[in-house]
Every structure is written in structure tokens, then in C-alpha cells.
Scaffold this motif. Structure first.
Motif, mmCIF file in Angstrom:
data_model
loop_
_atom_site.group_PDB
_atom_site.id
_atom_site.type_symbol
_atom_site.label_atom_id
_atom_site.label_comp_id
_atom_site.label_asym_id
_atom_site.label_seq_id
_atom_site.Cartn_x
_atom_site.Cartn_y
_atom_site.Cartn_z
ATOM 1 N N ILE A 8 0.852 -1.189 0.000
ATOM 2 C CA ILE A 8 0.000 0.000 0.000
ATOM 3 C C ILE A 8 0.885 1.235 0.000
ATOM 4 C CG2 ILE A 8 -1.720 1.318 1.291
ATOM 5 C CD1 ILE A 8 -2.727 -1.296 2.453
ATOM 6 N N PHE A 9 0.611 2.167 -0.879
ATOM 7 C CA PHE A 9 1.338 3.437 -0.958
ATOM 8 C C PHE A 9 0.398 4.520 -0.447
ATOM 9 C CE2 PHE A 9 3.007 7.237 -2.963
ATOM 10 C CZ PHE A 9 4.373 7.070 -2.887
ATOM 11 N N VAL A 10 0.731 5.145 0.663
ATOM 12 C CA VAL A 10 -0.155 6.110 1.316
ATOM 13 C C VAL A 10 0.463 7.499 1.273
ATOM 14 C CG1 VAL A 10 -1.283 6.729 3.486
ATOM 15 C CG2 VAL A 10 -1.013 4.319 2.872
ATOM 16 N N VAL A 11 -0.358 8.482 0.905
ATOM 17 C CA VAL A 11 0.052 9.888 0.960
ATOM 18 C C VAL A 11 -0.964 10.608 1.829
ATOM 19 C CG1 VAL A 11 0.465 11.993 -0.374
ATOM 20 C CG2 VAL A 11 0.985 9.761 -1.377
ATOM 21 N N ARG A 12 -0.503 11.244 2.903
ATOM 22 C CA ARG A 12 -1.405 11.974 3.793
ATOM 23 C C ARG A 12 -1.030 13.442 3.796
ATOM 24 N NH1 ARG A 12 -3.307 8.629 8.878
ATOM 25 N NH2 ARG A 12 -3.601 6.621 7.866
ATOM 26 N N ASN A 16 -6.836 18.728 3.624
ATOM 27 C CA ASN A 16 -7.551 18.236 2.434
ATOM 28 C C ASN A 16 -7.168 18.995 1.170
ATOM 29 O OD1 ASN A 16 -8.993 16.224 3.770
ATOM 30 N ND2 ASN A 16 -10.595 17.629 4.367
ATOM 31 N N ILE A 17 -5.884 19.206 0.967
ATOM 32 C CA ILE A 17 -5.401 19.938 -0.209
ATOM 33 C C ILE A 17 -4.486 19.043 -1.042
ATOM 34 C CG2 ILE A 17 -5.540 22.218 0.842
ATOM 35 C CD1 ILE A 17 -2.342 21.799 1.093
ATOM 36 N N VAL A 18 -4.392 19.344 -2.309
ATOM 37 C CA VAL A 18 -3.446 18.663 -3.179
ATOM 38 C C VAL A 18 -2.506 19.711 -3.740
ATOM 39 C CG1 VAL A 18 -3.155 17.301 -5.270
ATOM 40 C CG2 VAL A 18 -5.116 16.883 -3.782
ATOM 41 N N ASP A 19 -1.223 19.586 -3.413
ATOM 42 C CA ASP A 19 -0.222 20.482 -3.970
ATOM 43 C C ASP A 19 0.699 19.673 -4.885
ATOM 44 O OD1 ASP A 19 1.362 19.033 -2.225
ATOM 45 O OD2 ASP A 19 1.860 20.726 -0.937
ATOM 46 N N ASP A 20 1.741 20.299 -5.389
ATOM 47 C CA ASP A 20 2.640 19.613 -6.317
ATOM 48 C C ASP A 20 3.332 18.408 -5.684
ATOM 49 O OD1 ASP A 20 2.065 21.290 -8.428
ATOM 50 O OD2 ASP A 20 3.738 22.642 -8.024
ATOM 51 N N ILE A 21 3.615 18.480 -4.392
ATOM 52 C CA ILE A 21 4.290 17.368 -3.728
ATOM 53 C C ILE A 21 3.367 16.161 -3.619
ATOM 54 C CG2 ILE A 21 5.310 16.619 -1.537
ATOM 55 C CD1 ILE A 21 6.355 19.537 -1.268
ATOM 56 N N PHE A 41 -9.441 9.849 -0.234
ATOM 57 C CA PHE A 41 -10.357 9.998 0.890
ATOM 58 C C PHE A 41 -10.193 11.391 1.483
ATOM 59 C CE2 PHE A 41 -9.517 5.445 0.742
ATOM 60 C CZ PHE A 41 -10.794 4.913 0.864
ATOM 61 N N GLY A 42 -11.286 11.977 1.904
ATOM 62 C CA GLY A 42 -11.266 13.226 2.649
ATOM 63 C C GLY A 42 -11.984 12.993 3.958
ATOM 64 N N HIS A 43 -12.041 14.020 4.766
ATOM 65 C CA HIS A 43 -12.739 13.875 6.030
ATOM 66 C C HIS A 43 -13.395 15.201 6.412
ATOM 67 C CE1 HIS A 43 -8.753 15.360 7.154
ATOM 68 N NE2 HIS A 43 -9.359 15.964 8.159
#
Length: 68
Positions: A8-12, A16-21, A41-43
């Protein structure tokens, strides 16, 4: 749990934002590790968003979440 190391590859991320990283991490997983399924997933009641709404001075690197 039937998943092992590397299954499993997890990015936290806070806020709740998505940036370039974050996007780059997902792209890496798909392009170089062969990930075939991406789940997002969001919360609710996010602490980072709540702190921004309440105001005050952000500490350290938390300001970068607010600037987005």
C-alpha cells in the motif's frame, strides 16, 4: 490485515489539499511502482481548516496550508 510491506502506498496531507508534492507522490506511485488503483479519501471537521476559519496566527509551516 493481509497487506505486507510495500503493498500500500499512502500519501497523507493536512487540510484536504493537493499540492505539487502530493500530486507528484501519486504520479510516482502510478508511473514507477505500477499502482493500478488510486483511492482519494477526505474527512469532515478538518482541524487545519477549522483553525484557519477561527483565525489567529498560524505557527511555523502551518501558514503554507492557509495560503493555498
Amino acid at each position: 490485515m493481509d497487506q505486507g510491506l510495500g503493498d500500500i502506498f499512502v500519501v497523507r496531507v493536512a487540510g484536504n489539499i493537493v499540492d505539487d508534492i502530493v500530486l507528484g507522490s501519486v504520479e510516482y506511485a502510478v508511473e514507477h511502482l505500477g499502482v493500478e488503483l488510486v483511492m482519494v479519501f477526505g474527512h469532515g471537521k478538518c482541524g487545519a481548516v477549522d483553525a484557519t476559519i477561527k483565525g489567529g496566527e498560524p505557527c511555523d509551516h502551518t501558514a503554507s496550508l492557509i495560503e493555498l
